[in-house]
Design an enzyme around this catalytic site. Structure first.
Site, PDB file in Angstrom:
ATOM      1  N   GLU A  48       9.162   6.576  -0.628  1.00  0.00           N
ATOM      2  CA  GLU A  48       7.866   6.580   0.525  1.00  0.00           C
ATOM      3  C   GLU A  48       7.111   7.529   0.982  1.00  0.00           C
ATOM      4  OE1 GLU A  48       6.747   3.246   0.517  1.00  0.00           O
ATOM      5  OE2 GLU A  48       5.272   3.829   1.885  1.00  0.00           O
ATOM      6  N   LYS A  92       0.442   7.828   7.750  1.00  0.00           N
ATOM      7  CA  LYS A  92       0.619   6.246   7.706  1.00  0.00           C
ATOM      8  C   LYS A  92      -0.421   5.748   9.025  1.00  0.00           C
ATOM      9  CE  LYS A  92       2.104   1.718   6.976  1.00  0.00           C
ATOM     10  NZ  LYS A  92       3.002   0.768   6.679  1.00  0.00           N
ATOM     11  N   GLU A 146      -6.438  -4.221   5.770  1.00  0.00           N
ATOM     12  CA  GLU A 146      -6.609  -3.650   4.110  1.00  0.00           C
ATOM     13  C   GLU A 146      -8.149  -4.517   3.842  1.00  0.00           C
ATOM     14  OE1 GLU A 146      -3.440  -5.938   2.469  1.00  0.00           O
ATOM     15  OE2 GLU A 146      -2.582  -3.843   1.862  1.00  0.00           O
ATOM     16  N   HIS A 206       6.166  -2.919  -7.730  1.00  0.00           N
ATOM     17  CA  HIS A 206       6.305  -4.221  -7.622  1.00  0.00           C
ATOM     18  C   HIS A 206       6.736  -5.093  -8.837  1.00  0.00           C
ATOM     19  CE1 HIS A 206       4.408  -4.021  -3.413  1.00  0.00           C
ATOM     20  NE2 HIS A 206       5.425  -3.667  -3.079  1.00  0.00           N
TER      21      HIS A 206
END
Lengths: 379, 379
Positions: free
Chosen positions: A189, A232, A242, A258
């Site tokens: 990350e 972030k 989003e 994913h």
């Protein structure tokens, strides 16, 4: 004792909150809650791994400060992010008589944060939650931005809500007992953020300090966590739900990542390893669709290698991967949206046609299968 | 054909939406959805009473306009506002492959609207929902304001979210087949609004037209629905998430009303009858704690009588009622917050001490029990 660092998160239309980062930050939690909220009852939600250690510590601080405290422990692991577990937690806090004046404190990794966050987001249409992340990934990812979720049998995180926390308390000292997979998840990350962050200095710092991070130097970890959370938070402030595309950058490496996790069976491949693979694939795709330089591909490969995220051998079907990518929450009208970075700091969200994806995935999977065969042969 | 009326709902930080009210408004739904959203798939969620008639009508309009449509029917009744039913709906739409581009249309009363709204609020952290209320109460209450919820064994509406709809379509013509309880529920809500609305003209219009409303004159119903929704929308625009107290006025009569429903066993006493009782009690309390005039008490009594909401005999314990009021979502620090109107248009939220409430509830319950005995004796 070092001074804690504070990041202010100000999202339009939401109550502002602070993320506190430090070595020993937990000791400030009870005082912060007292300052932020007139509340009487606090429930500490944690899991059976983290709860007996850090959940207990947090509860003791809160009790000592005069709060009426409760604790709820869930079994560790993704299986707990279920409707059933959410139902048990909702019922438990209803039985305690909790109302909107009361508080949930989530002490744990991403599973605890997502689940307890969702329970808080929806109990009485929203009560306050304080996030106390205890894994490196949860510190740099799940604890900030207000995403909460549970899983359905049909897929991960399919049910959830945006619910910004009252406060986030990140204590680097709780990381000491983390298993290897959790370190890999966090470093992936952090590496991702360094690719899409607006300043190249983040990547350069990370490249120069990878060895120290991998050896878990607390001061370097604090710096890496701070920089990643700060990045972030800046993204979330521009796109909390989003809706305008800014937040898409956080998905770098995750579209294929994913799909790799889902195709290989959830839990088979560590999340961080899958995301690292997603980043490697995204750089190669960028060479074709966005004129990326091969030197960029090599730099990302080297960065991931140095952070203990080497190439992953696997045997997966390109069609399966494509099918999984098409069911992603961010897919639109059946076309896969990919975050493509042409270089560090320079990314865009691109709708990549199926045939382009299919041919790249086919080549990539062949390469991965060869690697798997070679490593198998070497054993 | 009469012209539909439009109410614009503009909540700070939320996408604006419109409520359309008319006799025959359903016929506009598909065109409105096409204008509002580029979406391909629509699922119509309804219940087994309303679905075969109005759910089917809506689905036919949508299919005719080129949408790919699905339908999901739930069993009618409050029992469907459960975690299990939400789980079934989430899984069904996940199986259809729904994503954030797709749409839920809720066709039904409050149960359908609350449940389908909650499913929409949380599926993929929020997809769009269009509300098509088919009961009078849902039209004037549940369809506007974005409250969604499911029940827990511990209480009604304990889990939910605020999620404003994409559009609300109210067709007065669907009311024709409504059972008596539903009319009572709707009229109680309309009467409540006339007490706390900022203009006394609403009460005066309602008093003058009660007979026509009770005989279900469609033009008068349209007017009453329009005025009530317009008032509710104005309140919601000032306080979308029950955070600054403005929205409290909507709770007039509901604090005791909910307690009566809970104490007598959910479903035993119609919601509207319980709310009407709550209003009668609140006017009497206001005489003591807010200098209300006895003429105001009489006017509210007369209004409720004229709308088919006569005094309700019951045998309930004042302590039970008080205990239920203290678990209300709006209770704060163990004190019951009561919306007290001193007269039409003039209300405030008051923390009423337990001893005051207890003595009034005791007198009220004795009175109700006498009424019950008298009516029992007369039979």
């Amino acid at each position: 004792m070092s001074k804690d660092r504070i990041i202010d998160v100000r999202i339009p239309g939401e109550r502002p909150y602070q993320v506190r980062i430090g070595r020993g930050a937990l000791s400030t939690l009870a005082g912060t809650v007292r300052d932020l909220k007139e509340c009487r009852r606090v429930v500490v939600i944690s899991d059976e791994n983290v709860g007996p250690k850090w959940g207990k510590t947090v509860r003791e601080y809160l009790s000592g400060a005069g709060f009426e405290t409760y604790d709820l422990l869930i079994p560790p692991g993704e299986e707990s992010k279920s409707l059933e577990m959410a139902g048990e937690l909702w019922s438990a806090i209803a039985d305690y008589g909790f109302n909107r004046d009361d508080l949930i404190v989530a002490v744990g990794g991403g599973v605890v944060g997502d689940l307890a966050g969702f329970v808080a987001a929806t109990y009485m249409r929203g009560i306050d939650v304080v996030q106390v992340p205890t894994s490196l990934l949860a510190m740099v990812d799940a604890s900030v931005g207000g995403k909460t979720a549970i899983d359905l049998p049909q897929g991960k995180n399919l049910v959830g809500a945006f619910h910004q926390p009252l406060h986030v308390c990140i204590d680097i000292n709780v990381l000491s007992a983390l298993p290897d997979a959790e370190w890999a998840n966090g470093f992936a990350e952090i590496a991702k953020s360094s690719v899409v962050a607006p300043r190249r200095s983040f990547y350069e710092w990370l490249r120069n300090n990878a060895a120290g991070l991998v050896s878990r130097d607390p001061m370097l970890l604090e710096e890496a966590v701070y920089t990643t959370v700060d990045f972030k938070a800046s993204v979330v402030m521009k796109d909390a739900t989003e809706s305008n595309g800014q937040r898409a950058s956080l998905n770098y490496g995750h579209t294929l990542g994913h799909a790799i996790e889902a195709s290989s069976g959830l839990g088979t491949i560590w999340h961080g390893r899958a995301v690292a693979e997603g980043m490697r694939f995204a750089t190669r795709l960028a060479v074709e669709v966005a004129d990326a330089d091969i030197a960029f591909v090599q730099r990302v490969d080297a960065l991931l290698d140095s952070l203990g995220l080497p190439q992953l051998p696997f045997q997966l079907s390109p069609e399966d991967l494509l099918a999984h990518m098409k069911t992603d929450k961010k897919a639109r009208g059946g076309v896969v949206n990919f975050v493509i970075a042409e270089d560090f700091t320079s990314w865009e969200l691109m709708a990549v046609p199926d045939d382009v994806l299919r041919s790249h995935l086919t080549a990539w999977c062949q390469n991965k299968a060869r690697l798997a065969a070679a490593q198998g042969g070497a054993q």
